[in-house]
Design an enzyme around this catalytic site. Structure first.
Site, mmCIF file in Angstrom:
data_model
loop_
_atom_site.group_PDB
_atom_site.id
_atom_site.type_symbol
_atom_site.label_atom_id
_atom_site.label_comp_id
_atom_site.label_asym_id
_atom_site.label_seq_id
_atom_site.Cartn_x
_atom_site.Cartn_y
_atom_site.Cartn_z
ATOM 1 N N LYS A 93 -4.692 3.178 -0.873
ATOM 2 C CA LYS A 93 -5.086 1.660 -1.245
ATOM 3 C C LYS A 93 -4.083 1.331 -2.322
ATOM 4 O O LYS A 93 -3.843 0.086 -2.333
ATOM 5 C CB LYS A 93 -6.457 1.356 -1.277
ATOM 6 C CG LYS A 93 -7.313 1.583 -0.208
ATOM 7 C CD LYS A 93 -8.841 0.831 -0.393
ATOM 8 C CE LYS A 93 -9.448 0.660 0.968
ATOM 9 N NZ LYS A 93 -10.165 1.990 1.234
ATOM 10 N N GLU A 115 -12.750 -8.877 -2.686
ATOM 11 C CA GLU A 115 -14.223 -8.322 -2.386
ATOM 12 C C GLU A 115 -14.005 -6.785 -2.288
ATOM 13 O O GLU A 115 -12.945 -6.522 -2.158
ATOM 14 C CB GLU A 115 -14.777 -8.865 -1.034
ATOM 15 C CG GLU A 115 -14.033 -8.248 0.119
ATOM 16 C CD GLU A 115 -12.674 -8.800 0.204
ATOM 17 O OE1 GLU A 115 -12.381 -9.875 -0.179
ATOM 18 O OE2 GLU A 115 -11.929 -7.852 1.012
ATOM 19 N N SER A 382 -5.486 9.896 4.230
ATOM 20 C CA SER A 382 -5.553 8.971 3.161
ATOM 21 C C SER A 382 -5.977 8.891 1.950
ATOM 22 O O SER A 382 -5.768 8.080 0.981
ATOM 23 C CB SER A 382 -6.134 7.746 4.056
ATOM 24 O OG SER A 382 -7.552 8.123 4.309
HETATM 25 C C1 LIG Z 1 -10.334 2.093 2.649
HETATM 26 C C2 LIG Z 1 -10.168 3.636 3.202
HETATM 27 C C3 LIG Z 1 -9.678 3.942 4.471
HETATM 28 C C4 LIG Z 1 -9.752 2.662 5.510
HETATM 29 O O1 LIG Z 1 -8.808 1.598 5.485
HETATM 30 P P1 LIG Z 1 -7.749 1.741 6.264
HETATM 31 O O2 LIG Z 1 -7.015 -0.124 5.852
HETATM 32 O O3 LIG Z 1 -8.030 1.542 7.737
HETATM 33 O O4 LIG Z 1 -6.547 2.208 5.938
HETATM 34 C C5 LIG Z 1 -9.417 4.930 4.819
HETATM 35 N N1 LIG Z 1 -9.254 6.194 4.001
HETATM 36 C C6 LIG Z 1 -9.638 5.908 2.559
HETATM 37 C C7 LIG Z 1 -9.510 7.237 1.798
HETATM 38 C C8 LIG Z 1 -9.956 4.489 2.187
HETATM 39 O O5 LIG Z 1 -10.375 4.471 1.143
#
Ligand SMILES: *Cc1c(COP(=O)(O)O)cnc(C)c1O
Length: 404
Positions: A93, A115, A382
């Site tokens: 993010k 938000e 992610s």
């Molecule tokens: C917020 C988040 C997601 C989901 O958000 P996307 O916009 O679909 O990528 C996925 N993995 C992590 C670690 C997150 O914090």
């Protein structure tokens, strides 16, 4: 013919029939200013140079691609991870938050408004605000504030102001409305910063473009490691930003199969999952844009659920909605139990504790590896799982004395 990225979105922000911008006129006027600024400022040499420097020196990019030796051996596939969990603040993010905050700085803004649901976007944006010395105001439902205490404290330590939202269900949807209202009340000094590839134009485009770095790096690193392209690329999909980032580098490669993994939650009953594209309808309009969404019989956005709070959104990015219809990406489902299993597998076989969101992508990759023996699978990991450890152990127990 023009390349994909020159064609989509079009000037009104549409990805095929999805996306666009459906806002009250006064808010539209302000959002148009962000669109104009994005098209000019973000393409300037100074902006690009500064963002590159931030990525390298502050975020610690490039993040590595890692070959999972033991998981590959176990499954018969070849599993690789793009380590976004090693990006500063522990998830992908920050990639778009640093871009959005840099744009704010170039536009002369002094305040970031957003938000947050589980608090991940709020923490990333508060990090960016601290870096640039900008004010930061995060709107968060009271229910979420109680649930996500560590992230609330993180935001406050970083200097952000957390505004409790007390109406309606007191969760993400109300927080979005509240953040939009705050932005509308202060459009000259403030800018609204969205947390995924969702919302009205230009946000889905802007966030995707800032996340493209993940795909660009991963493709080069993977080629460098293996001499070929990955056979499969896998990412979890909440709003769709980490998936959009890694997929972006492989859209024109016919030999790469792309998989977006949606959260199957407890069951495929409406309200017990957030598998928007796998289960939803294609005529949704939420938060100012068109996309697949989960709705009840009256057409009202349905409550959604996933063990991973970052994945429970009743809509999804317009670009993914288009990919789904075009068959460009395969959207599949991993449920809570599979994600928890993958959470422990990755922890114990590779020494990496994944975020529960990312564990959905890992869960599907484990399945795929057993089906497509010897093929390579590149997973976008992610985020890291530190935020989830207490919850997982309290609710499910350790694998040796598992409660489920
Ligand atoms: C917020 C988040 C997601 C989901 O958000 P996307 O916009 O679909 O990528 C996925 N993995 C992590 C670690 C997150 O914090």
């Amino acid at each position: 013919m023009k390349s994909y990225f020159k064609q989509f979105p079009n000037h009104e922000g549409f990805f095929g029939k999805y996306g666009g911008s459906f806002l009250p006129p006064d808010l539209q006027l302000e959002v148009d200013k962000i669109t104009d600024a994005y098209y000019t400022i973000s393409k300037s040499h100074n902006f690009i140079s500064e963002l590159r420097s931030i990525r390298k020196h502050f975020q610690g990019r490039p993040t590595p691609v890692y070959y999972c030796n033991r998981l590959s051996e176990m499954t018969g596939g070849r599993i690789y991870l793009k380590r976004e969990d090693l990006n500063h603040s522990g998830a992908h993010k920050l990639n778009h938050c640093m871009g959005e905050a840099l744009l704010a700085k170039y536009m002369g803004k002094t305040k970031l408004i957003a938000e947050t649901g589980a608090g991940q976007h709020g923490v990333a944006l508060a990090t960016a605000a601290a870096y640039f010395g900008l004010e930061c105001e995060i709107h968060m439902g009271e229910v979420d504030i109680a649930k996500e205490h560590p992230n609330v404290v993180r935001m406050e330590i970083l200097g952000a102001k957390v505004i409790p939202v007390t109406h309606g269900l007191k969760t993400l949807k109300e927080a979005v409305d509240s953040a939009f209202d705050a932005y509308l009340g202060d459009p000259v000094t403030a800018i609204y910063c969205i947390g995924s590839v969702v919302g009205p134009h230009p946000f889905p485009m802007m966030v995707r473009d800032f996340q493209r770095v993940v795909g660009i790096e991963a493709k080069e690193q993977f080629m460098d490691m293996t001499g070929e392209l990955p056979d499969n690329v896998v990412a979890c999909v909440g709003g769709g930003s980490n998936a959009a980032g890694i997929f972006s580098a492989f859209l024109d490669e016919d030999d790469c199969d792309l998989y977006g993994v949606e959260p199957g939650g407890l069951s495929m009953k409406l309200g017990e999952h957030a598998a928007t594209m796998s289960q939803g309808s294609s005529d949704g309009l939420i938060h100012g844009f068109k996309c697949y969404n989960l709705q009840n019989e009256e057409g009202v956005p349905s409550p959604v659920y996933s063990v991973a709070s970052g994945l429970d959104y009743p809509g999804v990015g317009p670009e993914h909605s288009m990919f789904k219809d075009a068959g460009k990406v395969n959207y599949v489902v991993a449920d809570d139990a599979e994600a928890i299993n993958a959470f422990y597998e990755l922890s114990r076989k590779e020494g990496i504790i994944p975020a529960l969101e990312s564990a959905h992508a890992v869960a599907f990759a484990l399945k795929l590896a057993k089906e497509k023996t010897r093929q390579s699978i590149l997973v976008n990991l992610s985020g890291r799982g530190d935020k989830d450890i207490d919850f997982v152990v309290d609710k499910y127990g350790l694998p040796e004395n598992r409660k489920m």
